[in-house]
Scaffold this motif. Structure first.
Motif, PDB file in Angstrom:
ATOM      1  N   ALA A   8       0.849  -1.192   0.000  1.00 16.07           N
ATOM      2  CA  ALA A   8       0.000   0.000   0.000  1.00 16.07           C
ATOM      3  C   ALA A   8       0.884   1.241   0.000  1.00 16.07           C
ATOM      4  O   ALA A   8       1.951   1.261   0.613  1.00 16.07           O
ATOM      5  N   LYS A   9       0.427   2.261  -0.713  1.00 18.50           N
ATOM      6  CA  LYS A   9       1.104   3.555  -0.729  1.00 18.50           C
ATOM      7  C   LYS A   9       0.237   4.550   0.044  1.00 18.50           C
ATOM      8  O   LYS A   9      -0.958   4.662  -0.216  1.00 18.50           O
ATOM      9  N   ILE A  10       0.858   5.262   0.961  1.00 23.32           N
ATOM     10  CA  ILE A  10       0.152   6.194   1.845  1.00 23.32           C
ATOM     11  C   ILE A  10       0.787   7.571   1.739  1.00 23.32           C
ATOM     12  O   ILE A  10       2.016   7.700   1.698  1.00 23.32           O
ATOM     13  N   ASN A  66       8.765  13.359  11.734  1.00 24.30           N
ATOM     14  CA  ASN A  66       8.106  12.869  12.939  1.00 24.30           C
ATOM     15  C   ASN A  66       6.825  12.114  12.588  1.00 24.30           C
ATOM     16  O   ASN A  66       6.535  11.052  13.164  1.00 24.30           O
ATOM     17  N   VAL A  67       6.064  12.661  11.641  1.00 24.21           N
ATOM     18  CA  VAL A  67       4.829  11.992  11.223  1.00 24.21           C
ATOM     19  C   VAL A  67       5.149  10.636  10.604  1.00 24.21           C
ATOM     20  O   VAL A  67       4.461   9.635  10.876  1.00 24.21           O
ATOM     21  N   GLN A  68       6.175  10.556   9.796  1.00 28.46           N
ATOM     22  CA  GLN A  68       6.580   9.272   9.220  1.00 28.46           C
ATOM     23  C   GLN A  68       6.886   8.254  10.315  1.00 28.46           C
ATOM     24  O   GLN A  68       6.481   7.084  10.223  1.00 28.46           O
ATOM     25  N   GLN A  69       7.593   8.698  11.342  1.00 27.23           N
ATOM     26  CA  GLN A  69       7.954   7.781  12.412  1.00 27.23           C
ATOM     27  C   GLN A  69       6.721   7.328  13.190  1.00 27.23           C
ATOM     28  O   GLN A  69       6.612   6.154  13.576  1.00 27.23           O
ATOM     29  N   LEU A  70       5.785   8.262  13.423  1.00 26.79           N
ATOM     30  CA  LEU A  70       4.544   7.895  14.106  1.00 26.79           C
ATOM     31  C   LEU A  70       3.773   6.851  13.307  1.00 26.79           C
ATOM     32  O   LEU A  70       3.233   5.882  13.875  1.00 26.79           O
ATOM     33  N   LEU A  71       3.725   7.034  11.990  1.00 32.84           N
ATOM     34  CA  LEU A  71       3.028   6.073  11.135  1.00 32.84           C
ATOM     35  C   LEU A  71       3.708   4.713  11.189  1.00 32.84           C
ATOM     36  O   LEU A  71       3.047   3.667  11.313  1.00 32.84           O
ATOM     37  N   GLU A  72       5.023   4.721  11.087  1.00 35.04           N
ATOM     38  CA  GLU A  72       5.752   3.448  11.112  1.00 35.04           C
ATOM     39  C   GLU A  72       5.559   2.735  12.447  1.00 35.04           C
ATOM     40  O   GLU A  72       5.347   1.507  12.488  1.00 35.04           O
ATOM     41  N   ASP A  73       5.628   3.482  13.556  1.00 35.04           N
ATOM     42  CA  ASP A  73       5.438   2.866  14.871  1.00 35.04           C
ATOM     43  C   ASP A  73       4.059   2.219  14.966  1.00 35.04           C
ATOM     44  O   ASP A  73       3.922   1.102  15.495  1.00 35.04           O
ATOM     45  N   VAL A  93       8.640  -0.978   5.795  1.00 38.85           N
ATOM     46  CA  VAL A  93       8.167   0.377   5.528  1.00 38.85           C
ATOM     47  C   VAL A  93       9.254   1.160   4.798  1.00 38.85           C
ATOM     48  O   VAL A  93      10.393   1.239   5.270  1.00 38.85           O
ATOM     49  N   GLU A  94       8.907   1.721   3.642  1.00 37.55           N
ATOM     50  CA  GLU A  94       9.806   2.569   2.867  1.00 37.55           C
ATOM     51  C   GLU A  94       9.302   3.999   2.970  1.00 37.55           C
ATOM     52  O   GLU A  94       8.190   4.313   2.549  1.00 37.55           O
ATOM     53  N   LYS A  95      10.115   4.902   3.520  1.00 36.66           N
ATOM     54  CA  LYS A  95       9.682   6.276   3.759  1.00 36.66           C
ATOM     55  C   LYS A  95       9.925   7.162   2.539  1.00 36.66           C
ATOM     56  O   LYS A  95      10.968   7.055   1.886  1.00 36.66           O
ATOM     57  N   GLU A  96       8.961   8.039   2.259  1.00 30.79           N
ATOM     58  CA  GLU A  96       9.090   9.023   1.187  1.00 30.79           C
ATOM     59  C   GLU A  96      10.248   9.967   1.495  1.00 30.79           C
ATOM     60  O   GLU A  96      10.348  10.510   2.591  1.00 30.79           O
ATOM     61  N   LYS A  97      11.139  10.165   0.519  1.00 31.05           N
ATOM     62  CA  LYS A  97      12.313  11.011   0.740  1.00 31.05           C
ATOM     63  C   LYS A  97      12.005  12.496   0.546  1.00 31.05           C
ATOM     64  O   LYS A  97      12.594  13.351   1.192  1.00 31.05           O
ATOM     65  N   LEU A  98      11.117  12.809  -0.389  1.00 29.08           N
ATOM     66  CA  LEU A  98      10.867  14.218  -0.730  1.00 29.08           C
ATOM     67  C   LEU A  98       9.669  14.764   0.038  1.00 29.08           C
ATOM     68  O   LEU A  98       8.623  15.076  -0.514  1.00 29.08           O
ATOM     69  N   SER A  99       9.823  14.849   1.349  1.00 29.13           N
ATOM     70  CA  SER A  99       8.772  15.406   2.195  1.00 29.13           C
ATOM     71  C   SER A  99       8.941  16.918   2.314  1.00 29.13           C
ATOM     72  O   SER A  99       9.986  17.472   1.974  1.00 29.13           O
ATOM     73  N   ALA A 100       7.910  17.590   2.805  1.00 28.80           N
ATOM     74  CA  ALA A 100       7.980  19.038   2.986  1.00 28.80           C
ATOM     75  C   ALA A 100       7.043  19.459   4.105  1.00 28.80           C
ATOM     76  O   ALA A 100       5.991  18.857   4.313  1.00 28.80           O
ATOM     77  N   LYS A 101       7.446  20.509   4.818  1.00 28.85           N
ATOM     78  CA  LYS A 101       6.590  21.069   5.855  1.00 28.85           C
ATOM     79  C   LYS A 101       5.516  21.959   5.223  1.00 28.85           C
ATOM     80  O   LYS A 101       5.627  22.368   4.067  1.00 28.85           O
ATOM     81  N   ALA A 102       4.488  22.263   6.001  1.00 30.09           N
ATOM     82  CA  ALA A 102       3.453  23.195   5.550  1.00 30.09           C
ATOM     83  C   ALA A 102       4.021  24.606   5.495  1.00 30.09           C
ATOM     84  O   ALA A 102       5.014  24.923   6.157  1.00 30.09           O
TER      85      ALA A 102
END
Length: 457
Positions: free
Chosen positions: A323-325, A337-344, A358-367
């Motif tokens: 699944a892709k989220i 931090n959100v990625q880590q919460l999701l993985e946990d 779990v493979e984390k998205e590399k190109l994340s960005a803050k609001a």
């Protein structure tokens, strides 16, 4: 002082539209390496145009992938402010071609709209700024302010090279503020100040069970089905009221103020249900659909796959499921931090009998968010209203433009999102288009804005 500039744009409108059409004819699709020459051609088009109209410097700068167009104009003098203008010349693939009513790379005007891939996102909006630069330089001989231009060719593939370039060349891109026209208005001819964008992050979950597909009659009841295991994990992450149930997900989220909720309620909005072809909207408990899309974080499953996909039945327990989220984030949330919460959460809820990766998205960005009463924002609103003859509304957008957050983080400069697209533009879809009203009134807005911020009025 704007009359002769506006008159130039009106007198040369046909020529400008023809030049834009030539730009749109270039299939600069960054997702397909077969279009490498087209990418180069689109970058060359911009460099040539900037040289023709009188920029001091215009060049292609190499990256690890596709070239970035960089240009400078310093003719306004040391006392004038400097703006960094950002845009992108790459476009999405046009497929499926059979759904287009006209060739996506042969621009066509129908019913007051210009149809072509990139007409709205982002070639059309980039070109409007170049045309306004031309109009000033051809009539007044100079621009009201100094300009740095950054137009990349990788936005549609995540701006893979841009962050490193912005980080490595801080002096080159330094400016007093930035302007980006890669967004839109809430409705046609409704001037809109976009004062906030959501952040972005995501991950991919792969659940593995047996080392090969199994006969479901022989092994059903003894071996955990990875698709069912993945389904349990996903169902545990958001409830029926659209509330994300991952522990800590909402920690630090900046609440919507009463003033913001009032602004969102008063701004025109598309009919989400009608636009999507559904019976009703759903949103986070306690918030309207507009409030949720503009100012609250989201959690979405973008794709789920595994097992047999062909015609008929194949009685198996599949070996894997994926699944892709993705999540759209708001001020107060950190992507990592959100990625880590999701993985946990995923690891905690994963049932026995399967392995989870779990493979984390590399190109994340803050609001990103700027105060609506910032002087640069107020001048933009005044320019919009003057050109469109309508009161400007203020909104936040559910989408993400990572470069906005990067510029803010690296340079600390205010960013003005001066967009002219409309909800009907069909971005990334067949029959993408751009209203000629936005083309004309948008350039008028840009003229007023450059004069206002350049203290020329």
């Amino acid at each position: 002082m704007s009359e002769q500039v506006l008159r130039y744009l009106q007198t040369n409108r046909d020529n400008l539209l023809e030049k834009l059409a030539n730009f749109l004819k270039i299939p600069s699709v960054s997702t397909d390496s077969n279009h490498q020459q087209d990418i180069e051609k689109a970058a060359d088009f911009i460099v040539t145009y900037l040289h023709e109209i009188g920029f001091d410097l215009a060049e292609k700068q190499p990256t690890n992938n596709y070239p970035l167009v960089y240009a400078e104009y310093n003719g306004a003098g040391p006392e004038a402010p400097t703006v960094l203008f950002y845009g992108h010349y790459d476009v999405q693939p046009a497929e499926p071609l059979e759904l287009w009513k006209s060739d996506p790379f042969q621009p066509e005007v129908r019913d007051g709209r210009l149809y072509a891939r990139g007409a709205s996102d982002d070639k059309g909006q980039v070109f409007m700024h170049l045309a306004v630069f031309e109009a000033f330089l051809k009539t007044e001989g100079k621009l009201p302010l100094n300009v740095k231009v950054c137009i990349e060719g990788e936005e549609e593939i995540g701006s893979e090279s841009l962050y490193e370039i912005l980080h490595a060349k801080k002096e080159q891109f330094a400016a007093d503020f930035a302007v980006i026209s890669d967004s839109g208005m809430v409705a046609k001819n409704q001037p809109t100040i976009l004062y906030g964008l959501k952040g972005f992050t995501g991950l991919e979950i792969t659940v593995t069970g047996p080392d090969h597909d199994l006969h479901s009659g022989m092994y059903g009841g003894a071996i955990r089905n990875p698709i069912m295991a993945l389904s349990h994990i996903l169902a545990s992450m958001k409830d029926k009221e659209e509330v994300v149930t991952v522990e800590g997900f909402y920690d630090g989220v900046e609440p919507l103020t009463d003033d913001e909720r009032a602004m969102m309620a008063n701004a025109p909005s598309e009919d989400f249900a009608k636009a999507a072809g559904v019976d009703q909207t759903v949103s986070e408990k306690g918030y309207t659909a507009v409030e949720h899309t503009m100012g609250r974080p989201t959690f979405e499953v973008n794709g789920i796959f595994g097992g047999y996909q062909g015609e008929g039945t194949k009685t198996i327990i599949p070996s894997t499921a994926t699944a892709k989220i993705t999540c759209r984030l708001v001020p107060g949330q950190d992507p990592e931090n959100v990625q880590q919460l999701l993985e946990d959460h995923i690891m905690k809820t994963a049932p026995a009998g399967v392995k989870v990766h779990v493979e984390k998205e590399k190109l994340s960005a803050k609001a990103y968010k700027v105060e609506p009463d910032h002087p640069l924002i107020k001048k933009a609103a005044e320019a919009y209203s003057k050109a469109f003859q309508a009161e400007t509304v203020y909104v936040r957008m559910g989408g993400s433009i990572p470069v906005v957050e990067w510029i803010q983080t690296l340079y600390g400069m205010p960013i003005v999102l001066l967009g002219f697209g409309t909800p009907e533009d069909r971005l990334h879809s067949p029959n993408e288009s751009f209203p000629l009203d936005s083309f004309d009134k948008g350039m008028e807005t840009i003229v007023y804005y450059w004069q206002a911020v350049g203290n020329q009025e």
